[in-house]
Design a protein around this motif. Sequence first.
Motif, mmCIF file in Angstrom:
data_model
loop_
_atom_site.group_PDB
_atom_site.id
_atom_site.type_symbol
_atom_site.label_atom_id
_atom_site.label_comp_id
_atom_site.label_asym_id
_atom_site.label_seq_id
_atom_site.Cartn_x
_atom_site.Cartn_y
_atom_site.Cartn_z
ATOM 1 N N CYS A 299 -3.131 0.568 -7.329
ATOM 2 C CA CYS A 299 -4.333 0.206 -6.578
ATOM 3 C C CYS A 299 -3.989 0.127 -5.103
ATOM 4 C CB CYS A 299 -4.921 -1.112 -7.072
ATOM 5 S SG CYS A 299 -3.965 -2.534 -6.594
ATOM 6 N N GLY A 300 -4.999 0.116 -4.275
ATOM 7 C CA GLY A 300 -4.787 -0.038 -2.847
ATOM 8 C C GLY A 300 -4.828 -1.516 -2.496
ATOM 9 N N PHE A 302 -5.219 -3.907 0.816
ATOM 10 C CA PHE A 302 -5.546 -3.886 2.241
ATOM 11 C C PHE A 302 -5.700 -5.304 2.753
ATOM 12 C CE2 PHE A 302 -6.426 0.613 2.822
ATOM 13 C CZ PHE A 302 -6.610 1.030 1.516
ATOM 14 N N GLU A 331 -1.241 3.709 3.011
ATOM 15 C CA GLU A 331 -2.495 4.397 2.731
ATOM 16 C C GLU A 331 -3.502 4.041 3.817
ATOM 17 O OE1 GLU A 331 -4.451 3.071 -0.867
ATOM 18 O OE2 GLU A 331 -5.705 4.852 -0.936
ATOM 19 N N THR A 332 -4.329 4.994 4.198
ATOM 20 C CA THR A 332 -5.396 4.646 5.132
ATOM 21 C C THR A 332 -6.739 4.935 4.472
ATOM 22 O OG1 THR A 332 -5.177 6.827 6.090
ATOM 23 C CG2 THR A 332 -4.227 5.000 7.330
ATOM 24 N N SER A 333 -7.668 4.064 4.748
ATOM 25 C CA SER A 333 -8.998 4.220 4.189
ATOM 26 C C SER A 333 -9.997 4.061 5.317
ATOM 27 C CB SER A 333 -9.219 3.135 3.128
ATOM 28 O OG SER A 333 -10.584 2.792 3.053
ATOM 29 N N ARG A 341 -0.780 1.761 -0.944
ATOM 30 C CA ARG A 341 -1.045 2.141 -2.319
ATOM 31 C C ARG A 341 0.140 1.616 -3.124
ATOM 32 N NH1 ARG A 341 -5.605 3.483 -4.651
ATOM 33 N NH2 ARG A 341 -5.197 4.210 -6.744
ATOM 34 N N CYS A 342 -0.124 0.741 -4.088
ATOM 35 C CA CYS A 342 0.976 0.107 -4.811
ATOM 36 C C CYS A 342 0.907 0.437 -6.295
ATOM 37 C CB CYS A 342 0.915 -1.408 -4.649
ATOM 38 S SG CYS A 342 1.003 -1.931 -2.934
ATOM 39 N N THR A 367 -8.284 -5.687 -2.913
ATOM 40 C CA THR A 367 -7.670 -4.735 -3.833
ATOM 41 C C THR A 367 -8.713 -3.714 -4.250
ATOM 42 O OG1 THR A 367 -6.764 -6.749 -4.762
ATOM 43 C CG2 THR A 367 -6.202 -4.713 -5.868
ATOM 44 N N THR A 368 -8.365 -2.435 -4.213
ATOM 45 C CA THR A 368 -9.316 -1.443 -4.714
ATOM 46 C C THR A 368 -9.201 -1.367 -6.234
ATOM 47 O OG1 THR A 368 -7.733 0.352 -4.465
ATOM 48 C CG2 THR A 368 -9.176 -0.094 -2.589
ATOM 49 N N ASN A 388 -4.341 8.275 -7.246
ATOM 50 C CA ASN A 388 -5.304 7.856 -6.236
ATOM 51 C C ASN A 388 -6.483 8.824 -6.273
ATOM 52 O OD1 ASN A 388 -6.711 6.996 -4.036
ATOM 53 N ND2 ASN A 388 -4.939 6.929 -2.658
ATOM 54 N N ALA A 496 -12.919 4.163 -0.351
ATOM 55 C CA ALA A 496 -12.341 3.073 -1.140
ATOM 56 C C ALA A 496 -13.103 2.817 -2.439
ATOM 57 C CB ALA A 496 -12.297 1.790 -0.318
#
Length: 597
Positions: A299-300, A302, A331-333, A341-342, A367-368, A388, A496
């Motif tokens: 998941c991302g 941020f 990661e950029t959103s 991104r983990c 968290t995404t 992703n 996202a």
Amino acid sequence: TDLSHIRNFSIIAHIDHGKSTLADRLIQRTGGLTDREMSAQVLDNMDIEKERGITIKAQTVRLDYTAKNGETYELNLMDTPGHVDFAYEVSRSLAACEGALLVVDAAQGVEAQTLANVYQSIEHDHEIVPVLNKIDLPAAEPEKVRAEIEEVIGLDASEAVLASAKSGIGIDDILEAIVNKIPAPKGDRNAPLEAMLVDSWYDPYLGVVILVRVVNGVIKKGQAVKFMIGGTEHLIDRVGCMRPKIEALPELAAGEIGFITAQIKEIAQTRVGDTITTVKNGATKPLPGFKEVQPVVFCGLFPVDANDFEKLRESISKLRLNDASFSFEMETSAALGFGFRCGFLGLLHLEIIQERLSREYDLDLITTAPSVVYEMHMKDGSVLHLHNPADMPDPNYIEMIEEPWIEAVIYCPDEYLGSILKLCQDRRGIQKNLTYVGGRAQVTYELPLNEVVFDFYDRLKSISRGYASFDYHQIGTREGDLVKMSILVNNEPVDALSMIVHRSAAEARGRHMCERLKDLIPRHLFKIPIQAAIGGKVIARETIAAMRKDVTAKCYGGDITRKKKLLEKQKEGKKRMREYGSVQIPQEAFIAALRMG
Ligand code: GTP
């Protein structure tokens, strides 16, 4: 110690059945700690573990016990992680032992996790000593639970020890059973060194500490060793055991469990399951059972406040020092800014890391939606591993997509069975088995992992009022009709919020997300469409109506303080607005949409 006076064992139990309490009792009874030191549970040494009551890292303690036969034994108690996400670590811990105490709460009976762990233990040829714990409780029904162990697990429980870890009943009986029932380890101290790396952790003073089970040979200070799978060489500078306080030892010989240090700086060099041997005259091949652990859920992460990005980077790097099983990359959103991104071993692992970041490092995170790893079989014959949704290739080039599946065992009181079956069915589950044990149902399902990472635990817990227990293992990948669903605000996709879903679930999930965003995005002077789409095809749609001037006037007219507050709030919100088309959307809207999970 000669082999006949060593016993290596672990404790297997369902969460909350009393594993940690019993371990502490055993330490106390054999004199490892004073009463004052006993005040806090010892084996679960992280705060989060304590609060959540989950054992994350395996630890081991050595106990000296003088048995009724007058002989003194070296007992090595291996604490295993209590959750399925750490199944591989558990398997290595079990491989380091010859037996296990099977602790079952005498009021609760056998649960899903008890089963999963006990079967693993049986696979390792363990001698299993059943312990019926919490017999002090008025609700305890030891005879019923004894029968259940025999019926469900097929173990002879006629000599199960009746115990209360809390009030100290049966502790001596347990120690005697360990000595008399669990076999001594086998091994040859004169053979070339073979030590299994069971676990490792980072200690600020000692560096990386490695827990080993010596299978053959002897490991001692000053020895030059090599890690057969990792391929690195090191000089052993410390050998010892934990009682649970650290104690230096001259050596660890075949059959023993203890720790070593070798001035290793990075935990990533120490792979659980690796074989340690001497550089000279060492073993020729590694011990069996090594497996590379791979993150399965991504998941991302941020920072809610963009200024916290550097702090997040540092904190993640620090956590990673102690946990090589999670991965991260930048990661950029467009919607959420800079983040990472983990990858995690499972959902609980994700939760633990997320919680440690917010608690220990005081970070407010978003968290995404968690994603699993998809195998994209491309028309040109190549295979991509996708974790992703943002990297999803053009469907025209994809031949087919495979997704990971699991086999899940759910254990629940009969009355909740109907809704649980429905939940599994709704999540594309395939029922494999259904049996009843003492008024409770045990149901086995095959499920796609991506349906489980999407709020499955929460649903399961809520429909069963917390009474259902759940355990799973992966069973490989299968082809699935999977698509990337995008969410568009004012005709522009919000990165996202895109996700990979099964075609059959896309519409419902898309509609849900659109409805949610409709409530979260403030009105503008014009209509804003919110859409869920697969490729170019819109599958769900909501519209945010245009704002009418008189509405605000009515709402806020007169009350000057409220108006002021609103203005201030707006000013603050402006800082973190994202623009979609000509629409300004406060970042909080996305954050809230994701938080509602
Ligand atoms: P995890 O670390 O989450 O796997 O749990 P655990 O199996 O280690 O359970 P733990 O030892 O933390 O005990 C769970 C709860 O049960 C605690 O509140 C204990 O105080 C309680 N408990 C443990 N043993 C007994 C017992 O013999 N009798 C009673 N009445 N309570 C007990």
